[in-house]
Design a protein around this motif. Structure first.
Motif, PDB file in Angstrom:
ATOM      1  N   ARG A  66       0.659  -1.088   0.403  1.00 42.07           N
ATOM      2  CA  ARG A  66       0.092   0.106   0.048  1.00 42.07           C
ATOM      3  C   ARG A  66       1.404   1.261   0.406  1.00 42.07           C
ATOM      4  O   ARG A  66       1.725   0.799   0.071  1.00 42.07           O
ATOM      5  CB  ARG A  66      -1.178  -0.405   1.102  1.00 42.07           C
ATOM      6  N   CYS A  67      -0.212   2.070  -0.066  1.00 44.18           N
ATOM      7  CA  CYS A  67       0.974   3.545  -0.178  1.00 44.18           C
ATOM      8  C   CYS A  67       1.446   3.711   0.928  1.00 44.18           C
ATOM      9  O   CYS A  67       2.714   4.077   1.065  1.00 44.18           O
ATOM     10  CB  CYS A  67       0.336   4.770  -0.142  1.00 44.18           C
ATOM     11  N   GLU A  68       1.438   3.856   2.224  1.00 39.71           N
ATOM     12  CA  GLU A  68       2.476   3.512   3.485  1.00 39.71           C
ATOM     13  C   GLU A  68       3.517   2.857   2.952  1.00 39.71           C
ATOM     14  O   GLU A  68       4.309   3.372   4.235  1.00 39.71           O
ATOM     15  CB  GLU A  68       1.168   3.719   4.817  1.00 39.71           C
ATOM     16  N   LYS A  78       7.037   2.244 -10.981  1.00 39.96           N
ATOM     17  CA  LYS A  78       5.555   2.189 -11.238  1.00 39.96           C
ATOM     18  C   LYS A  78       4.641   2.733 -10.087  1.00 39.96           C
ATOM     19  O   LYS A  78       3.343   3.798 -10.460  1.00 39.96           O
ATOM     20  CB  LYS A  78       5.011   0.349 -10.437  1.00 39.96           C
ATOM     21  N   HIS A  79       5.057   2.632  -8.322  1.00 39.12           N
ATOM     22  CA  HIS A  79       3.835   3.242  -7.890  1.00 39.12           C
ATOM     23  C   HIS A  79       3.426   4.673  -8.111  1.00 39.12           C
ATOM     24  O   HIS A  79       2.877   5.580  -8.033  1.00 39.12           O
ATOM     25  CB  HIS A  79       4.658   2.616  -6.630  1.00 39.12           C
ATOM     26  N   LEU A  80       5.454   5.695  -8.130  1.00 35.20           N
ATOM     27  CA  LEU A  80       5.659   6.471  -8.723  1.00 35.20           C
ATOM     28  C   LEU A  80       4.422   7.082  -9.816  1.00 35.20           C
ATOM     29  O   LEU A  80       3.936   8.494  -9.617  1.00 35.20           O
ATOM     30  CB  LEU A  80       6.825   7.014  -8.566  1.00 35.20           C
ATOM     31  N   SER A  90       2.155   6.308 -10.307  1.00 34.29           N
ATOM     32  CA  SER A  90       0.567   6.500 -10.191  1.00 34.29           C
ATOM     33  C   SER A  90       0.149   7.751  -8.534  1.00 34.29           C
ATOM     34  O   SER A  90      -1.212   7.530  -8.725  1.00 34.29           O
ATOM     35  CB  SER A  90      -0.393   5.362 -10.514  1.00 34.29           C
ATOM     36  N   CYS A  91       1.329   7.615  -7.903  1.00 30.45           N
ATOM     37  CA  CYS A  91       0.351   7.930  -6.923  1.00 30.45           C
ATOM     38  C   CYS A  91       0.772   9.989  -6.651  1.00 30.45           C
ATOM     39  O   CYS A  91       2.649   9.585  -6.719  1.00 30.45           O
ATOM     40  CB  CYS A  91       1.291   7.544  -5.792  1.00 30.45           C
ATOM     41  N   ALA A  92       0.558  10.644  -6.474  1.00 31.51           N
ATOM     42  CA  ALA A  92       0.714  12.202  -6.906  1.00 31.51           C
ATOM     43  C   ALA A  92       1.756  12.477  -6.161  1.00 31.51           C
ATOM     44  O   ALA A  92       2.931  12.821  -5.275  1.00 31.51           O
ATOM     45  CB  ALA A  92      -0.185  13.156  -6.840  1.00 31.51           C
ATOM     46  N   ALA A  93       1.050  11.704  -4.037  1.00 30.26           N
ATOM     47  CA  ALA A  93       1.872  11.779  -2.618  1.00 30.26           C
ATOM     48  C   ALA A  93       3.082  11.582  -2.555  1.00 30.26           C
ATOM     49  O   ALA A  93       4.377  12.065  -2.245  1.00 30.26           O
ATOM     50  CB  ALA A  93       0.730  11.503  -1.789  1.00 30.26           C
ATOM     51  N   CYS A  94       3.312  10.171  -3.242  1.00 29.76           N
ATOM     52  CA  CYS A  94       4.742  10.028  -3.084  1.00 29.76           C
ATOM     53  C   CYS A  94       5.486  10.667  -3.848  1.00 29.76           C
ATOM     54  O   CYS A  94       6.464  10.766  -3.557  1.00 29.76           O
ATOM     55  CB  CYS A  94       5.117   8.493  -3.214  1.00 29.76           C
ATOM     56  N   SER A  95       5.645  10.630  -5.297  1.00 30.60           N
ATOM     57  CA  SER A  95       5.539  11.364  -5.620  1.00 30.60           C
ATOM     58  C   SER A  95       6.308  12.694  -5.657  1.00 30.60           C
ATOM     59  O   SER A  95       7.772  13.337  -5.856  1.00 30.60           O
ATOM     60  CB  SER A  95       5.215  11.270  -7.498  1.00 30.60           C
TER      61      SER A  95
HETATM   62 ZN   LIG Z   1       2.105   6.968  -2.650  1.00 27.20          ZN
END
Ligand SMILES: [Zn+2]
Lengths: 199, 100
Positions: free
Chosen positions: B2-4, B28-30, B32-37
């Motif tokens: 998960r994102c966390e 790959k996660h980055l 699709s995830c604006a927060a982590c990016s």
């Molecule tokens: Zn994330």
């Protein structure tokens, strides 16, 4: 390229390490020229590190001198040749910590505002410089120390662990926390518009 | 994951210390995830701003000249005191001065 970049690049070069080891060997055999060469090679890096830690020119100069006095004093009994520079920085670090624990005698310099403003910089460049240097100054001493070592002077984490007298995982964890603390300070120094430009 | 879970690995990723498999999955996660990016970007940006803007301090030629002369003279005195007292530990007069 300024002197600091140059000496940092040199320090990463294996042939430089071999050259340094030969100098240490020559120094141990009593060649005083080797002492001079070792001093010239490292004086600026030790000074820059101490200056950022102590935030004062006189203290930084004194600590730099004491570092080399101690290093040369113990160089004859010192064995681990490969890590001479790390050992030198460990001495500098301990001397800085001693001084930071003393009541402040000389006083801190205001965040180098004058030094940072030169004619060639644009207003925005100057502002960025001021914000970044003030953020570094505001950080806890351990954070400032690890950022100086790993992100500014480009020591690898293993060497930084040796200098800081910590385990490798503890050193990396400290570095990561320091980077996050720096990021938060930079974020809070800039409003949202500015943040978009800088971040 | 998960994102966390990815957030915990961001520092290691920024440090290029994540293993290859996790690095690829993180990337790959980055996507699709604006927060982590944003987190990765702002951490990298902070480090590069620090590198580019930190005040570079250098010693003055006067300081180097003065200090080198002092180091050399102390070293020479240290060496001569060794040859006088053969088995004592090599000590620089600098420290003897301080201990007085
Ligand atoms: Zn994330």
């Amino acid at each position: 390229m300024n002197n600091r970049d140059h000496s940092e690049q040199l320090a990463r070069d294996p042939s430089f390490t071999a050259y340094e080891n030969r100098l240490i060997a020559r120094f141990r055999q009593g060649e005083t020229e080797a002492l001079g060469a070792l001093f010239e090679m490292h004086a600026d890096r030790v000074y820059a590190y101490s200056r950022h830690m102590l935030r004062n020119k006189e203290d930084a100069e004194e600590v730099t001198t004491e570092t080399f006095v101690k290093a040369f004093q113990h160089a004859l009994s010192y064995r681990a040749e490969g890590a001479f520079t790390a050992w030198l920085f460990r001495i500098a670090r301990n001397l800085c910590l001693d001084r930071m624990r003393q009541p402040c005698l000389t006083g801190l310099e205001p965040a180098y505002l004058d030094d940072l403003c030169d004619d060639k910089s644009t207003e925005q460049q100057t502002e960025t410089k001021v914000v970044v240097n003030q953020a570094l100054e505001m950080l806890h001493e351990d954070y400032r120390m690890i950022l100086m070592l790993c992100d500014i002077q480009q020591w690898d984490a293993q060497e930084a662990a040796l200098i800081m007298d910590r385990s490798l995982p503890a050193t990396k964890s400290l570095l990561y926390r320091a980077r996050r603390a720096l990021k938060e300070l930079l974020k809070s120094s800039w409003n949202e518009d500015k943040l978009q430009d800088e971040m | 994951m998960r994102c966390e879970d990815w957030q915990i690995l961001i520092d290691t990723y920024v440090d290029n210390s994540l293993d290859e498999t996790l690095t690829l999955r993180m990337e790959k996660h980055l996507l699709s995830c604006a927060a982590c990016s944003y987190e990765v970007h702002s951490l990298r940006q902070s480090v590069s701003l620090l590198k580019a803007n930190v005040e570079s301090f250098e010693t003055t030629p006067q300081y180097r000249e003065r200090t080198l002369a002092a180091l050399l003279s102390e070293h020479q005195q240290g060496v001569s005191s060794i040859s006088q007292e053969n088995n004592t530990q090599w000590t620089l007069p600098f420290n003897l001065e301080k201990e007085k």
